[in-house]
Design an enzyme around this catalytic site. Sequence first.
Site, PDB file in Angstrom:
ATOM      1  N   ASP A 201       0.870  -1.176   0.000  1.00 54.44           N
ATOM      2  CA  ASP A 201       0.000   0.000   0.000  1.00 54.44           C
ATOM      3  C   ASP A 201       0.904   1.221   0.000  1.00 54.44           C
ATOM      4  O   ASP A 201       1.780   1.350   0.853  1.00 54.44           O
ATOM      5  CB  ASP A 201      -0.882   0.016   1.250  1.00 54.44           C
ATOM      6  CG  ASP A 201      -1.973  -1.051   1.185  1.00 54.44           C
ATOM      7  OD1 ASP A 201      -2.210  -1.600   0.093  1.00 54.44           O
ATOM      8  OD2 ASP A 201      -2.579  -1.340   2.226  1.00 54.44           O
TER       9      ASP A 201
ATOM     10  N   ASP B  94     -14.297  -4.754  -3.273  1.00 55.87           N
ATOM     11  CA  ASP B  94     -14.255  -4.769  -1.800  1.00 55.87           C
ATOM     12  C   ASP B  94     -15.638  -5.172  -1.316  1.00 55.87           C
ATOM     13  O   ASP B  94     -16.635  -4.585  -1.739  1.00 55.87           O
ATOM     14  CB  ASP B  94     -13.913  -3.374  -1.250  1.00 55.87           C
ATOM     15  CG  ASP B  94     -12.500  -2.937  -1.626  1.00 55.87           C
ATOM     16  OD1 ASP B  94     -11.694  -3.795  -2.048  1.00 55.87           O
ATOM     17  OD2 ASP B  94     -12.204  -1.729  -1.516  1.00 55.87           O
TER      18      ASP B  94
END
Lengths: 206, 271
Positions: free
Chosen positions: B11, B130
Amino acid sequence: MPREVILVDSQLGNLDSVEHALIQVGASVIVSSDPDRVATARMVVFPGQGSFGPTTRGLVDGAMGAALRMVIERGDPFLGICLGMQLLFEHSEEGGGSDGLKVLPGRVRRFPADMRAGDEPDASRLKIPHMGWSDVQPTGEHFYFAHSYYVETTDPSLVMWWCRYGSVEFPATIARGNVFGCQFHPEKSQWSGLRFLRSFILGGRA
Amino acid sequence: MLKRRVIPCLDIKNGRVVKGVHFANLRDTGDPVEAARAYDTQGADELCLLDITATTEGRDTFVDVVRRVAGQIFTPLTVGGGVRREADVRRLLAAGADKVAVNSAAVANPLLIRQLADRYGSQCIVVAVDVRQLKPLPGETEPLYEVVIHGGTRSTGLEALSWCEQAAALGAGEILLTSMDKDGTRDGYDLAITRAVSKRVPIPVIASGGVGSLEHLRQGLDPKEGAADAALAASIFHFGLYTIAQAKHYLAEHGIPVRPHEAPRGVLITG
């Protein structure tokens, strides 16, 4: 004196990683989209991602197609990667059907949609694209593949290494004289990919 | 035979690697180029970079990170985060990404998937999904999952399985499935939704969210558990808990087909 390679830019995908890998194995790389420049090359790498269709039709029928055929006929080492290999063959059923360069006998076909991961009736359906690392035979090395179409050739003597996905055994690499091709992405296949590229660069063979 | 993939994920925020719990409480863990090179050497099958910055400067920095990472590795590179339009995809591919993940923008305009797949090929378009499990209503026997966007902050009303099916039908080459309930928890993937999506869609599925141990990777990839084609993890690799080579070794020992780790000759990889 490093081997000079013309890396053909035919708008069929990103060239940077192929260029980067070729430099890593000692080639001096010239990227060109100019058919006249390609026609004079002593060694050609022709990468391609994406699909047969309008772009490849323009290429096959145009000056770049003629230049690639000229290099091949003259006997200079030539490596087609992924779509670049598929384009060496006669025809692809992708995108409603398109012709290739017709340098080698065979056709490009889509993996059947109903392949299963095993023999049991409840075995899961195999995913398409064939995406990821598969081993090739007879060497047992692993390479990175990302494709939904494969070459089906009428001449098995062309095939250097085979790969199996589901019920389909297809050429992972092909070789005929000075002409080589690989269905996998050597530039994304770590050490095995770099070894493959190095043997092409050093020997004009794969 | 096709092997299951192990994919470390970085990330990226403002050009640095961060890792959060539930996408929050970010902390800085280092330089992305250094991390990417280490993972490549350890035998990662692929690498994933997710941009979690919100600012324009952050976006430009991210493209620069992609370019620098791509120049260091010889494995496929998937990037995502904040991809809104075709120009974003083009910019990331030009910087050296092999695959680009789209998430919220695909939910807002599903036809974007087809447009991108037609232009760049399905093999380079990943749809990131997601999901969050809905609280079961009395009488519901199967768990239901909803698609969420904007880092899990916004509901979409889309049912997860049908959205994944639609994404595949529109030309997505892969689904990157993240459980928001599990993300950052280190309790393992949400195996139920991973298996359900993996069995339903005809394209490869990457499991994501929740890995805290090597056993979790195995569960995600086991055909009878998560049935995913690839296992993505972040913190177990970042914090030096395990190397990729250890993960591969564990999976192979437990019957999951993986690409054997091949150390570069003359270089000793410890651990």
